[in-house]
Write an enzyme that holds these catalytic residues in place. Structure first.
Site, PDB file in Angstrom:
ATOM      1  N   HIS A 196      -7.727  64.102 -70.897  1.00  0.00           N
ATOM      2  CA  HIS A 196      -7.566  65.370 -71.447  1.00  0.00           C
ATOM      3  C   HIS A 196      -8.315  65.384 -72.618  1.00  0.00           C
ATOM      4  O   HIS A 196      -8.028  64.616 -73.815  1.00  0.00           O
ATOM      5  CB  HIS A 196      -5.907  65.661 -72.083  1.00  0.00           C
ATOM      6  CG  HIS A 196      -4.965  66.084 -70.748  1.00  0.00           C
ATOM      7  ND1 HIS A 196      -3.664  65.763 -71.015  1.00  0.00           N
ATOM      8  CD2 HIS A 196      -5.414  66.241 -69.450  1.00  0.00           C
ATOM      9  CE1 HIS A 196      -3.379  66.031 -69.793  1.00  0.00           C
ATOM     10  NE2 HIS A 196      -4.199  66.403 -68.875  1.00  0.00           N
ATOM     11  N   SER A 201      -4.043  61.070 -71.049  1.00  0.00           N
ATOM     12  CA  SER A 201      -4.172  61.871 -72.285  1.00  0.00           C
ATOM     13  C   SER A 201      -4.218  61.302 -73.830  1.00  0.00           C
ATOM     14  O   SER A 201      -4.910  60.268 -73.913  1.00  0.00           O
ATOM     15  CB  SER A 201      -3.037  62.829 -72.293  1.00  0.00           C
ATOM     16  OG  SER A 201      -3.225  64.044 -73.165  1.00  0.00           O
ATOM     17  N   ASP A 261       1.677  66.511 -67.073  1.00  0.00           N
ATOM     18  CA  ASP A 261       0.465  66.635 -65.966  1.00  0.00           C
ATOM     19  C   ASP A 261       0.404  65.432 -65.413  1.00  0.00           C
ATOM     20  O   ASP A 261       0.261  64.239 -65.928  1.00  0.00           O
ATOM     21  CB  ASP A 261      -0.706  66.952 -67.101  1.00  0.00           C
ATOM     22  CG  ASP A 261      -2.002  67.345 -66.006  1.00  0.00           C
ATOM     23  OD1 ASP A 261      -1.723  68.042 -64.958  1.00  0.00           O
ATOM     24  OD2 ASP A 261      -3.034  67.173 -66.576  1.00  0.00           O
TER      25      ASP A 261
END
EC number: 3.1.1.61
Length: 352
Positions: A197, A171, A293
């Site tokens: 992401h 991310s 995540d």
């Protein structure tokens, strides 16, 4: 600091950010010239930056910032093809993340995206800017219209079936990490699937940029794309990507669905599907990023017999996702980013 030529954006974004007790907007200005004057008096911890502005564009301003005093920058870009291409330049120049905005309905959109904006600023505030890498190597131009492109996809794919799959999730700070990692891999690297992401439209530009500078192939994944050696597939923004098996082939499935861990694409979705259909024939890497995540999905991969690796704190831009994976006992190894390309190739040779 907010830098945007739209008075509405500045007003609404300032109101949203000031609602959070952990954030103080010290100034909201219309363009980089005003910003530089203000920064001579007080330098911000984080800058929310528009790309297309009068007098000086956002990318030029960003490069000046990174040369003088590297500072976390969140790009606020329009959801257009042109905006996506320019945003990739900004990420390459050192920006840490992206917040998208539409051309119309700005006020309502920003209100709806309040939590995303706030989370992006908080994540940026934690960024270790010493790990933001500007590109050091010249872009390698590779001919792509030769013999290889003339071979029918089915014929080349069947002769190059990958037995091993590398699954990567990242991310905040991941765009720079992936650029470093994928540029270091040779063409005989195993097949790679990646969740970064990133909003829709931006992943295609990101993949195209990586493809232009890497020896391996890089592309935005499409439904039922084969996972092939020497090829990295980037999950499209706004969709989940799952790994599946069809005979001796690994394919990716691109699906819609609800957000998972506040993200779409979600790293957990990729990792869990990889654990289920590839098991010990896969290896999982969780890289720099905010939040958790991927932690549970990486644990599923480990439990299925796959080697799992988390990026170490020192080399992360934001030590969030790897930290959560380590805390969960999901990481079999912890490595600095510089050693991860070698680890991928070591894994490939061990499996041969």
């Amino acid at each position: 600091m907010i830098v945007d030529d739209s008075a509405i954006v500045r007003q609404v974004m300032q109101a949203i950010l000031n609602k959070d007790p952990g954030i103080e907007v010290i100034s909201a200005v219309a363009d980089p010239i005003f910003a530089m004057n203000r920064m001579a008096i007080q330098w911000p911890d984080v800058i929310v930056l528009d790309i297309e502005m009068p007098r000086m564009d956002g990318v030029t301003f960003l490069r000046k910032i990174m040369a003088e005093r590297p500072t976390p920058v969140v790009i606020c870009s329009t959801l257009t093809d042109k905006g996506a291409e320019t945003t990739m330049q900004a990420l390459s120049a050192g920006a840490v993340s992206i917040v998208t905005k539409p051309k119309i309905g700005l006020k309502d959109f920003i209100q709806d995206a309040a939590s995303d904006i706030t989370n992006a600023v908080k994540a940026a505030a934690k960024a270790n800017m010493s790990n933001i890498r500007a590109p050091k190597a010249a872009v390698k131009v590779r001919e792509k219209n030769g013999v290889e492109s003339l071979i029918p996809c089915g014929a080349s794919a069947m002769s190059k079936t990958t037995e091993h799959v590398v699954a990567i999730g990242t991310s905040t700070g991941g765009t720079q990490a992936l650029e470093f990692l994928l540029k270091a891999l040779p063409t005989n690297a195993p097949g790679i699937v990646v969740v970064q992401h990133m909003p829709e439209k931006f992943t295609a530009s990101f993949a195209e940029r990586l493809d232009s500078i890497c020896d391996i192939r890089v592309s935005e994944a499409r439904h039922n794309d084969r996972v092939l050696p020497g090829h990295a597939l980037i999950a499209p923004g706004g969709k989940h990507m799952m790994l599946k098996r069809s005979g001796a082939q690994y394919l990716v499935e691109i699906i819609d669905g609800p957000l998972v861990n506040r993200h779409k694409p979600s790293v957990d979705v990729l990792f869990r599907s990889t654990a289920k259909c590839a098991g010990k024939n896969a290896v999982g890497f969780i890289l720099t990023g905010m939040g958790d995540d991927g932690a549970r999905g990486l644990k599923d991969m480990l439990d299925a017999g796959a080697p799992t690796i988390a990026q170490d704190e020192k080399s992360c831009v934001v030590f969030g996702m790897p930290k959560e994976a380590i805390a969960l006992g999901a990481a079999g190894k912890i490595l600095p980013l510089a050693q991860i390309p070698q680890e991928i190739m070591r894994y490939a040779h061990l499996k041969d």
